[in-house]
Design a protein around this motif. Sequence first.
Motif, PDB file in Angstrom:
ATOM      1  N   LEU A   1     -34.914  66.332 134.619  1.00 22.68           N
ATOM      2  CA  LEU A   1     -34.270  65.529 133.585  1.00 22.68           C
ATOM      3  C   LEU A   1     -32.944  64.993 134.105  1.00 22.68           C
ATOM      4  CD1 LEU A   1     -34.340  64.569 130.630  1.00 22.68           C
ATOM      5  CD2 LEU A   1     -33.172  66.684 130.027  1.00 22.68           C
ATOM      6  N   LYS A   2     -32.775  63.666 134.051  1.00 24.04           N
ATOM      7  CA  LYS A   2     -31.576  63.016 134.574  1.00 24.04           C
ATOM      8  C   LYS A   2     -30.333  63.517 133.834  1.00 24.04           C
ATOM      9  CE  LYS A   2     -29.640  58.502 135.632  1.00 24.04           C
ATOM     10  NZ  LYS A   2     -29.837  57.059 135.590  1.00 24.04           N
ATOM     11  N   GLY A   3     -29.318  63.881 134.606  1.00 24.46           N
ATOM     12  CA  GLY A   3     -28.060  64.360 134.040  1.00 24.46           C
ATOM     13  C   GLY A   3     -28.062  65.823 133.639  1.00 24.46           C
ATOM     14  N   SER A   4     -29.158  66.514 133.908  1.00 26.06           N
ATOM     15  CA  SER A   4     -29.263  67.933 133.523  1.00 26.06           C
ATOM     16  C   SER A   4     -28.803  68.851 134.653  1.00 26.06           C
ATOM     17  CB  SER A   4     -30.711  68.264 133.163  1.00 26.06           C
ATOM     18  OG  SER A   4     -31.528  68.216 134.328  1.00 26.06           O
TER      19      SER A   4
ATOM     20  N   SER B   1     -30.033  75.060 121.665  1.00 25.15           N
ATOM     21  CA  SER B   1     -30.826  75.155 122.886  1.00 25.15           C
ATOM     22  C   SER B   1     -30.645  73.907 123.735  1.00 25.15           C
ATOM     23  CB  SER B   1     -32.310  75.324 122.555  1.00 25.15           C
ATOM     24  OG  SER B   1     -32.806  74.145 121.968  1.00 25.15           O
ATOM     25  N   ALA B   2     -31.058  74.011 124.979  1.00 26.60           N
ATOM     26  CA  ALA B   2     -31.093  72.900 125.928  1.00 26.60           C
ATOM     27  C   ALA B   2     -29.717  72.341 126.268  1.00 26.60           C
ATOM     28  CB  ALA B   2     -32.013  71.795 125.420  1.00 26.60           C
ATOM     29  N   MET B   3     -28.679  73.122 126.138  1.00 24.48           N
ATOM     30  CA  MET B   3     -27.362  72.691 126.605  1.00 24.48           C
ATOM     31  C   MET B   3     -26.763  73.815 127.424  1.00 24.48           C
ATOM     32  SD  MET B   3     -24.181  71.125 124.534  1.00 24.48           S
ATOM     33  CE  MET B   3     -22.960  70.180 125.386  1.00 24.48           C
ATOM     34  N   THR B   4     -26.610  73.548 128.714  1.00 20.68           N
ATOM     35  CA  THR B   4     -26.064  74.534 129.622  1.00 20.68           C
ATOM     36  C   THR B   4     -24.544  74.451 129.620  1.00 20.68           C
ATOM     37  OG1 THR B   4     -28.022  74.318 131.000  1.00 20.68           O
ATOM     38  CG2 THR B   4     -26.089  75.310 132.036  1.00 20.68           C
ATOM     39  N   ILE B   5     -23.895  75.590 129.673  1.00 16.87           N
ATOM     40  CA  ILE B   5     -22.442  75.630 129.744  1.00 16.87           C
ATOM     41  C   ILE B   5     -22.021  75.257 131.163  1.00 16.87           C
ATOM     42  CG2 ILE B   5     -20.390  77.076 129.531  1.00 16.87           C
ATOM     43  CD1 ILE B   5     -22.023  78.864 127.601  1.00 16.87           C
TER      44      ILE B   5
ATOM     45  N   PRO C   1     -32.642  69.292 149.103  1.00 15.26           N
ATOM     46  CA  PRO C   1     -32.204  67.948 149.480  1.00 15.26           C
ATOM     47  C   PRO C   1     -33.292  67.113 150.158  1.00 15.26           C
ATOM     48  CG  PRO C   1     -31.338  69.550 151.022  1.00 15.26           C
ATOM     49  CD  PRO C   1     -32.018  70.326 149.934  1.00 15.26           C
ATOM     50  N   GLY C   2     -34.367  67.738 150.610  1.00 20.07           N
ATOM     51  CA  GLY C   2     -35.398  67.030 151.353  1.00 20.07           C
ATOM     52  C   GLY C   2     -36.327  66.157 150.508  1.00 20.07           C
ATOM     53  N   PRO C   3     -36.868  66.664 149.386  1.00 15.90           N
ATOM     54  CA  PRO C   3     -37.830  65.882 148.615  1.00 15.90           C
ATOM     55  C   PRO C   3     -37.191  64.709 147.887  1.00 15.90           C
ATOM     56  CG  PRO C   3     -37.959  68.210 148.037  1.00 15.90           C
ATOM     57  CD  PRO C   3     -36.737  68.021 148.901  1.00 15.90           C
ATOM     58  N   ASN C   4     -38.042  63.768 147.490  1.00 17.51           N
ATOM     59  CA  ASN C   4     -37.606  62.674 146.634  1.00 17.51           C
ATOM     60  C   ASN C   4     -37.431  63.236 145.229  1.00 17.51           C
ATOM     61  OD1 ASN C   4     -37.848  60.539 148.593  1.00 17.51           O
ATOM     62  ND2 ASN C   4     -40.046  60.849 148.445  1.00 17.51           N
ATOM     63  N   LEU C   5     -36.330  62.887 144.580  1.00 15.41           N
ATOM     64  CA  LEU C   5     -36.059  63.375 143.223  1.00 15.41           C
ATOM     65  C   LEU C   5     -36.180  62.229 142.243  1.00 15.41           C
ATOM     66  CD1 LEU C   5     -35.209  65.775 141.444  1.00 15.41           C
ATOM     67  CD2 LEU C   5     -32.840  65.120 141.866  1.00 15.41           C
ATOM     68  N   CYS C   6     -37.036  62.401 141.250  1.00 11.49           N
ATOM     69  CA  CYS C   6     -37.233  61.367 140.225  1.00 11.49           C
ATOM     70  C   CYS C   6     -36.641  61.848 138.911  1.00 11.49           C
ATOM     71  CB  CYS C   6     -38.706  61.085 140.012  1.00 11.49           C
ATOM     72  SG  CYS C   6     -39.490  60.427 141.470  1.00 11.49           S
TER      73      CYS C   6
ATOM     74  N   ALA D   1     -31.694  70.902 141.690  1.00 11.61           N
ATOM     75  CA  ALA D   1     -32.676  70.354 142.629  1.00 11.61           C
ATOM     76  C   ALA D   1     -31.991  69.604 143.768  1.00 11.61           C
ATOM     77  CB  ALA D   1     -33.645  69.434 141.889  1.00 11.61           C
ATOM     78  N   GLU D   2     -30.952  68.843 143.454  1.00 14.29           N
ATOM     79  CA  GLU D   2     -30.236  68.096 144.492  1.00 14.29           C
ATOM     80  C   GLU D   2     -29.545  69.031 145.485  1.00 14.29           C
ATOM     81  OE1 GLU D   2     -29.150  64.096 141.888  1.00 14.29           O
ATOM     82  OE2 GLU D   2     -27.695  65.714 142.028  1.00 14.29           O
TER      83      GLU D   2
END
Length: 74
Positions: free
Chosen positions: A55-58, A4-8, A69-74, A64-65
């Motif tokens: 989640l960074k790198g997900s 789980s939790a790994m996208t191709i 593109p408008g909101p701040n992404l954390c 989301a990016e």
Amino acid sequence: MILSAMTITPARNLKVAFVGPYFVSGKSILMKQINVGSMMEASQINSPDKVLVALKGSTSQLFAEKVFPGPNLC
């Protein structure tokens, strides 16, 4: 083996021999009910005064990016 939790992705597929997805979940947005009630359209999420978290790198971060593109992404 990862179950789980790994996208191709194309880049991952060059390093790992994927058999194929066993489950497709899609993407969801989680927010407080008070914020949902104040929005008239889904496009209002795409605003500079909003903050999205992923989640960074997900693939969720990439999604989301690209889509918001408008909101701040954390």
